[in-house]
Design a protein around this motif. Structure first.
Motif, short mmCIF file in Angstrom:
data_model
loop_
_atom_site.label_atom_id
_atom_site.label_comp_id
_atom_site.label_asym_id
_atom_site.label_seq_id
_atom_site.Cartn_x
_atom_site.Cartn_y
_atom_site.Cartn_z
N PRO A 1 0.83 -1.21 0.00
CA PRO A 1 0.00 0.00 0.00
C PRO A 1 0.86 1.26 0.00
CG PRO A 1 -0.82 -1.58 1.61
CD PRO A 1 0.50 -2.10 1.13
N ALA A 2 0.39 2.31 -0.67
CA ALA A 2 1.10 3.59 -0.68
C ALA A 2 1.12 4.18 0.72
CB ALA A 2 0.44 4.55 -1.66
N THR A 3 2.21 4.86 1.08
CA THR A 3 2.37 5.40 2.43
C THR A 3 2.72 6.88 2.40
OG1 THR A 3 4.74 4.97 2.58
CG2 THR A 3 3.26 3.15 3.15
N LEU A 4 2.68 7.48 3.58
CA LEU A 4 3.08 8.88 3.71
C LEU A 4 4.57 9.05 3.43
CD1 LEU A 4 2.18 11.74 4.53
CD2 LEU A 4 2.71 11.14 6.89
N GLU A 5 5.35 8.00 3.68
CA GLU A 5 6.79 8.09 3.40
C GLU A 5 7.04 8.36 1.92
OE1 GLU A 5 10.91 5.51 4.00
OE2 GLU A 5 8.97 4.49 3.96
N ASP A 6 6.23 7.76 1.05
CA ASP A 6 6.38 8.00 -0.38
C ASP A 6 6.21 9.48 -0.69
OD1 ASP A 6 6.55 5.24 -0.49
OD2 ASP A 6 4.43 5.00 -0.99
N ALA A 7 5.16 10.08 -0.10
CA ALA A 7 4.91 11.51 -0.33
C ALA A 7 6.03 12.35 0.26
CB ALA A 7 3.57 11.91 0.28
N TYR A 8 6.52 11.96 1.43
CA TYR A 8 7.61 12.71 2.07
C TYR A 8 8.85 12.72 1.19
CZ TYR A 8 11.32 13.84 5.37
OH TYR A 8 12.42 14.40 5.97
N LEU A 9 9.19 11.56 0.63
CA LEU A 9 10.37 11.49 -0.23
C LEU A 9 10.19 12.36 -1.47
CD1 LEU A 9 11.16 7.67 0.00
CD2 LEU A 9 12.48 9.55 0.98
N ALA A 10 8.96 12.38 -2.01
CA ALA A 10 8.71 13.21 -3.19
C ALA A 10 8.80 14.69 -2.85
CB ALA A 10 7.33 12.88 -3.76
N LEU A 11 8.26 15.07 -1.69
CA LEU A 11 8.23 16.47 -1.29
C LEU A 11 9.62 17.01 -0.98
CD1 LEU A 11 5.09 16.28 0.99
CD2 LEU A 11 5.29 17.71 -1.04
N THR A 12 10.50 16.15 -0.48
CA THR A 12 11.83 16.60 -0.07
C THR A 12 12.92 16.22 -1.07
OG1 THR A 12 12.14 14.58 1.26
CG2 THR A 12 11.22 16.51 2.37
N ALA A 13 12.52 15.67 -2.21
CA ALA A 13 13.50 15.31 -3.23
C ALA A 13 14.15 16.57 -3.79
CB ALA A 13 12.82 14.52 -4.36
N PRO A 14 15.43 16.50 -4.21
CA PRO A 14 16.09 17.67 -4.80
C PRO A 14 15.29 18.21 -5.98
CG PRO A 14 17.69 15.94 -4.35
CD PRO A 14 16.33 15.34 -4.11
N GLY A 15 15.05 19.51 -5.97
CA GLY A 15 14.32 20.14 -7.06
C GLY A 15 12.82 20.15 -6.89
N ALA A 16 12.30 19.54 -5.81
CA ALA A 16 10.85 19.54 -5.60
C ALA A 16 10.40 20.95 -5.26
CB ALA A 16 10.48 18.58 -4.47
#
Length: 233
Positions: A199-214
């Motif tokens: 299942p998709a998790t909040l960690e996935d969103a966190y990684l996307a939000l804090t990825a370089p260039g986000a």
């Protein structure tokens, strides 16, 4: 002492201390005198004692900074249950944590900070930016291999996050079988070392939000997908 400082009578403070010792499973240490700088008690028991002092008397707002550090798994759950009960009774809580999995289970609203900058705010479900039946297809890329999820043959994805040799894909549940078949083929071709589906998790969103260039307030979702929802501050 904490209860008395917050206005409880001696009897009320003692009753509160005994109830909290039972609630947090720290009864055996209740009458043990701590040595200077907390000596004689483990880090987890000191942390639980500090939490008990914070909730010894009813308060409209609790401010907690990494409250579960050093606490074992069973007592960590007791702490979260105790905090949730206070929340259900009307108390608010301002919580600082780096544990994304715990935050997803316990908080109602959250703010994501990246290097001191607010990048998103909202409920865990909103920040995930996914439908309830979305799944996470995690790819472990082979050394030196290109990311096969960027090819036209890849299954439809709602969100893609690349961190080193790890790629997280958010896929609809209806595309799960296709995604697994595709990932299996990529592994057989030597492009992947392995993959998992969950299942998709909040960690996935966190990684996307804090990825370089986000960009602030964006989880780097695909704007062409109308089902995606971007979190804004």
């Amino acid at each position: 002492i904490a209860g008395r400082l917050r206005g409880l009578s001696a009897r009320e403070a003692r009753r509160s201390a005994e109830a909290l010792a039972h609630e947090l499973d720290i009864g055996p240490w209740m009458d043990r005198r701590a040595l200077p700088e907390g000596g004689g008690l483990s880090g987890g028991i000191r942390r639980l004692t500090g939490f008990a002092m914070a909730i010894a008397a009813p308060a409209p707002l609790l401010i907690l900074d990494e409250p579960t550090n050093d606490i074992d798994a069973s007592r960590r759950r007791l702490l979260w249950d105790a905090l949730r009960r206070r929340g259900d009774q009307g108390a608010g809580a301002l919580l600082v944590t780096h544990n994304v999995a715990e935050a997803e289970r316990i908080v109602d609203e959250l703010v994501v900070l990246d290097r001191g900058r607010v990048v998103a705010a909202g409920s865990p479900a909103r920040l995930r930016g996914t439908q309830d039946n979305d799944l996470r297809l995690e790819l472990q890329l082979a050394p030196g291999a290109a990311d096969p999820s960027e090819l036209a043959t890849a299954p439809p994805v709602r969100q893609r996050v690349r961190t080193g040799r790890r790629t997280l894909l958010t896929v609809a549940a209806t595309d799960a079988a296709r995604g697994v078949a595709w990932a299996t083929a990529q592994r057989e071709h030597g492009l992947l070392e392995g993959f998992t589906l969950a299942p998709a998790t909040l960690e996935d969103a966190y990684l996307a939000l804090t990825a370089p260039g986000a960009a602030p307030g964006s989880a780097e979702l695909d704007p062409a997908d109308p089902h995606q929802e971007t979190a804004h501050v």
